[in-house]
Design a protein around this motif. Structure first.
Motif, PDB file in Angstrom:
ATOM      1  N   GLY A 113      -3.092   6.608  -4.124  1.00 57.09           N
ATOM      2  CA  GLY A 113      -2.530   7.045  -2.852  1.00 57.09           C
ATOM      3  C   GLY A 113      -1.163   6.497  -2.538  1.00 57.09           C
ATOM      4  N   ARG A 114      -0.541   5.831  -3.500  1.00 57.39           N
ATOM      5  CA  ARG A 114       0.798   5.271  -3.304  1.00 57.39           C
ATOM      6  C   ARG A 114       1.735   5.708  -4.427  1.00 57.39           C
ATOM      7  N   ILE A 115       3.017   5.684  -4.126  1.00 57.64           N
ATOM      8  CA  ILE A 115       4.019   5.921  -5.157  1.00 57.64           C
ATOM      9  C   ILE A 115       4.282   4.596  -5.862  1.00 57.64           C
ATOM     10  N   VAL A 116       4.043   4.593  -7.160  1.00 59.16           N
ATOM     11  CA  VAL A 116       4.247   3.389  -7.958  1.00 59.16           C
ATOM     12  C   VAL A 116       5.657   3.349  -8.523  1.00 59.16           C
ATOM     13  N   GLU A 117       6.138   4.507  -8.965  1.00 60.19           N
ATOM     14  CA  GLU A 117       7.451   4.563  -9.614  1.00 60.19           C
ATOM     15  C   GLU A 117       8.018   5.969  -9.456  1.00 60.19           C
ATOM     16  N   SER A 118       9.322   6.054  -9.199  1.00 61.37           N
ATOM     17  CA  SER A 118       9.978   7.343  -9.046  1.00 61.37           C
ATOM     18  C   SER A 118      11.424   7.219  -9.493  1.00 61.37           C
ATOM     19  N   GLY A 119      11.908   8.243 -10.189  1.00 63.39           N
ATOM     20  CA  GLY A 119      13.289   8.191 -10.653  1.00 63.39           C
ATOM     21  C   GLY A 119      13.611   9.373 -11.535  1.00 63.39           C
ATOM     22  N   PRO A 120      14.766   9.342 -12.212  1.00 66.30           N
ATOM     23  CA  PRO A 120      15.128  10.424 -13.131  1.00 66.30           C
ATOM     24  C   PRO A 120      14.019  10.656 -14.154  1.00 66.30           C
ATOM     25  N   ALA A 121      13.737  11.925 -14.438  1.00 68.42           N
ATOM     26  CA  ALA A 121      12.559  12.282 -15.224  1.00 68.42           C
ATOM     27  C   ALA A 121      12.508  11.565 -16.570  1.00 68.42           C
ATOM     28  N   ARG A 122      13.569  11.626 -17.320  1.00 66.20           N
ATOM     29  CA  ARG A 122      13.538  11.040 -18.667  1.00 66.20           C
ATOM     30  C   ARG A 122      13.433   9.522 -18.611  1.00 66.20           C
ATOM     31  N   ASP A 123      14.024   8.918 -17.595  1.00 61.03           N
ATOM     32  CA  ASP A 123      13.920   7.460 -17.463  1.00 61.03           C
ATOM     33  C   ASP A 123      12.477   7.041 -17.213  1.00 61.03           C
ATOM     34  N   VAL A 124      11.810   7.727 -16.286  1.00 58.64           N
ATOM     35  CA  VAL A 124      10.438   7.343 -15.946  1.00 58.64           C
ATOM     36  C   VAL A 124       9.501   7.568 -17.123  1.00 58.64           C
TER      37      VAL A 124
END
Length: 261
Positions: free
Chosen positions: A233-244
């Motif tokens: 239920g939480r966002i753990v990680e978010s960023g540019p697609a290839r980086d993540v």
């Protein structure tokens, strides 16, 4: 990637401290996320992580308990008076939802209607488009998804992949500025998945904002502008697609990706 020169045609989506519970179960626990106009935003995570619930809250198919969800600067389902949110009437929600399209896992086509009728029903009945204009637009969209010869067929006469492409065409018939995809290939056999992903790849170049809940990591890496990993239920990680996907920074993201790649 989404075409930046026409990205202004898409809607911006902003989530601020969004909470949602079903009974005693907290499903969304403070979601903060901004998706820019024209962006292809992929949301990944295990089943039960809150991805689909979050998507449904954007379109007000589910209500939120706390926080704020804005599409193009306004809430789809609420008006604010001071610090209090009041749910809008159904017809007002429909007006605010008219430029949002959603594609579900199970297609949700009207089984008693032909493919063509599925596409023209909402433009005529909701947006007031003239029937002949709606028909012309529908036939063009069916050609776009490679199904121009299926206009007079019924959903039961189509394969799962064909039904999902019809569902995408139906969403496009409303000229959306935001398209929500809830695991659109999860109900399909592997050999049918490619056709649907191909249609979605083409849409990524139109400037429509796309939010895609998916387990298709290849699509997320190659087509997504951003990837957001949700867990519990939480966002753990978010960023540019290839980086993540290629170099995740959080241990939980790495564990999830290693289990499916």
């Amino acid at each position: 990637m989404a075409a930046q020169d026409i990205a202004a045609s898409g809607f911006r989506v902003v989530a601020r401290d969004v909470h949602k519970s079903f009974g005693s179960v907290d499903v969304l626990k403070g979601i903060d996320l901004t998706i820019e106009p024209g962006e292809v935003a992929c949301i990944i995570g295990r089943s039960g992580s809150g991805k689909s619930t979050f998507l449904r809250c954007i379109d007000h198919l589910e209500t939120i308990d706390r926080g704020e969800l804005l599409v193009n600067g306004e809430s789809v389902g609420y008006r604010r008076a001071g610090n209090t949110l009041y749910e809008l009437r159904s017809r007002d929600i429909a007006k605010r939802r008219r430029h949002i399209g959603m594609v579900f896992q199970q297609f949700n086509l009207f089984g008693h209607m032909t493919v063509l009728r599925n596409l023209i029903e909402a433009p005529v009945g909701v947006n007031g488009v003239a029937p002949e204009a709606a028909k012309e637009r529908a036939l063009a969209l069916l050609a776009q998804v490679g199904l121009e010869d299926k206009a007079q067929s019924y959903p039961r006469q189509l394969s799962g992949g064909q039904q999902q492409r019809v569902a995408i065409a139906r969403a496009l018939a409303m000229d959306p500025k935001l398209l929500l995809f809830d695991e659109p290939t999860s109900a399909l056999d592997p050999e049918l998945t490619g056709d649907v992903l191909g249609v979605m790849r083409n849409l990524a170049n139109t400037g429509i904002t796309m939010i895609v809940v998916t387990h298709e990591m290849g699509f997320a890496r190659e087509v997504g502008d951003t990837v957001t990993f949700m867990d519990g239920g939480r966002i753990v990680e978010s960023g540019p697609a290839r980086d993540v996907i290629n170099d995740p920074q959080h241990e939980r993201t790495r564990a999830f990706l290693s289990s499916i790649l």
